[in-house]
Design an enzyme around this catalytic site. Structure first.
Site, PDB file in Angstrom:
ATOM      1  CB  SER A   1      -0.865  -0.112   1.181  1.00 17.77           C
ATOM      2  OG  SER A   1      -0.282   0.197   2.536  1.00 17.77           O
TER       3      SER A   1
ATOM      4  CE1 TYR B   1      -3.843  -0.428  -1.152  1.00 19.23           C
ATOM      5  CE2 TYR B   1      -2.734  -2.660  -0.727  1.00 19.23           C
ATOM      6  CZ  TYR B   1      -3.031  -1.400  -1.483  1.00 19.23           C
ATOM      7  OH  TYR B   1      -2.774  -1.558  -2.946  1.00 19.23           O
TER       8      TYR B   1
ATOM      9  CB  CYS C   1       0.985  -5.571   1.422  1.00 19.55           C
ATOM     10  SG  CYS C   1      -0.543  -4.712   2.325  1.00 19.55           S
TER      11      CYS C   1
ATOM     12  CB  CYS D   1       1.649  -4.151   9.427  1.00 21.66           C
ATOM     13  SG  CYS D   1       1.524  -2.624   8.382  1.00 21.66           S
TER      14      CYS D   1
ATOM     15  CG  HIS E   1       3.625   0.522   6.414  1.00 19.55           C
ATOM     16  ND1 HIS E   1       2.763  -0.133   5.627  1.00 19.55           N
ATOM     17  CD2 HIS E   1       3.639   2.013   6.033  1.00 19.55           C
ATOM     18  CE1 HIS E   1       2.548   0.717   4.515  1.00 19.55           C
ATOM     19  NE2 HIS E   1       2.889   1.962   4.583  1.00 19.55           N
TER      20      HIS E   1
HETATM   21  N1  DGL Z   1       1.842  -2.398   4.799  1.00 17.95           N
HETATM   22  C1  DGL Z   1       0.609  -2.954   5.080  1.00 17.95           C
HETATM   23  C2  DGL Z   1       0.486  -4.662   5.693  1.00 17.95           C
HETATM   24  O1  DGL Z   1       1.477  -5.267   5.823  1.00 17.95           O
HETATM   25  C3  DGL Z   1      -0.619  -2.242   5.031  1.00 17.95           C
HETATM   26  C4  DGL Z   1      -0.697  -0.988   5.746  1.00 17.95           C
HETATM   27  C5  DGL Z   1      -1.793  -0.168   5.531  1.00 17.95           C
HETATM   28  O2  DGL Z   1      -2.140   0.122   4.093  1.00 17.95           O
HETATM   29  O3  DGL Z   1      -2.810  -0.125   6.250  1.00 17.95           O
HETATM   30  O4  DGL Z   1      -0.506  -4.684   6.006  1.00 17.95           O
END
Ligand code: DGL
Length: 270
Positions: A13, A44, A76, A190, A192
């Site tokens: 994302s 996302y 992701c 996640c 991020h």
């Molecule tokens: N980086 C993503 C994940 O691993 C999603 C983060 C997002 O867009 O909420 O879930």
């Protein structure tokens, strides 16, 4: 017709998938990569699954049509949970690797058998995650924490908000430590969240184990490419392209800061 010199497509994302790309580049130094940050349609994690499915399909279609990718890494957790089964159905000949929260390694590493799990709401509420959790029944207690807003704060590189949300969510998970009943292992579910490691370490101390999925995903990608006889033979000259569907400066800054990459980020209007 794909060729071993074709790139591997990687998308997220936003900037989070860079934590996976970093591991991929270490494990597979001879490969070319095309990275797409869907920052124009992020986050996302708090959107409905149909949005995530639609975006995953659009990006995959684009990577195949424009870059002739030989494999796809869905970097992701949220998109993997919502869409990977559909992508595999749609493209049965394309090797596809996804990311899921590393519950199993965490359960094996935890001494107290209490494991915190930070992930998006979309991941934690998915059938795929529930099924994963079920396979680990009895191996550890998993304390699940949806982290609304955290990926977005990391995406915006808003250090103050990132720190505040990390503090709120780790406090909500419970008492961390090594005594019986305490949580000694935290899953970063996640892609991020590895970019908030400094903030999390400051809150939890050096002893708590932080587990992300970068290395296992990179190893799985290598295995899959090998089984398809699709590993690159030698490094290609243009080995990495970076695209963003919005806010290209965020990907540029994150790629430079975390991966020391200076490639210009191109804007993608898909
Ligand atoms: N980086 C993503 C994940 O691993 C999603 C983060 C997002 O867009 O909420 O879930």
């Amino acid at each position: 017709m794909t060729h071993v010199s074709h790139p591997i497509g990687v998308f997220d994302s936003g900037i989070g998938g860079l934590s996976i790309l970093q591991a991929l580049r270490v494990e597979l130094p001879a490969e070319a990569f095309v990275y797409v940050a869907d920052s124009g349609h992020a986050p996302y994690g708090e959107r409905d699954a149909l949005h995530v499915i639609g975006r995953s399909q659009t990006i995959t279609r684009h990577l195949l049509a424009q870059h002739h990718i030989k494999a796809l890494v869905v970097a992701c957790n949220t998109a993997t949970a919502a869409a990977i089964h559909l992508l595999r159905q749609q493209y049965p000949d394309l090797p596809i690797v996804g990311v899921e929260p590393a519950l199993k390694p965490a359960a094996q590493l935890s001494r107290t058998r209490r494991v915190g799990v930070m992930a998006t709401r979309g991941t934690l509420e998915s059938d795929k995650f529930r099924a994963l959790l079920e396979t680990l029944q009895g191996q550890a207690d998993f304390i699940l924490q949806p982290c609304d807003g955290l990926a977005d704060a990391i995406e915006r590189q808003d250090a103050i908000k990132t720190e505040a949300l990390c503090a709120d969510y780790t406090m909500a998970i419970g008492q961390f430590g090594h005594e019986p009943g305490q949580i000694d292992t935290l899953v970063l579910g996640c892609t991020h969240y590895p970019f908030a490691t400094t903030e999390l370490r400051a809150l939890l101390g050096p002893q708590v184990q932080l587990i992300d999925s970068g290395a296992p995903v990179a190893r799985q990608t290598q295995r899959l490419l090998r089984s398809h006889n699709a590993l690159a033979a030698s490094p290609t000259p243009a080995s990495l392209q970076l695209y963003a569907t919005g806010y290209p400066e965020r990907l540029q800054a994150a790629a430079s800061h975390w991966l020391q990459l200076s490639q210009p980020v191109q804007t993608l209007s898909t």
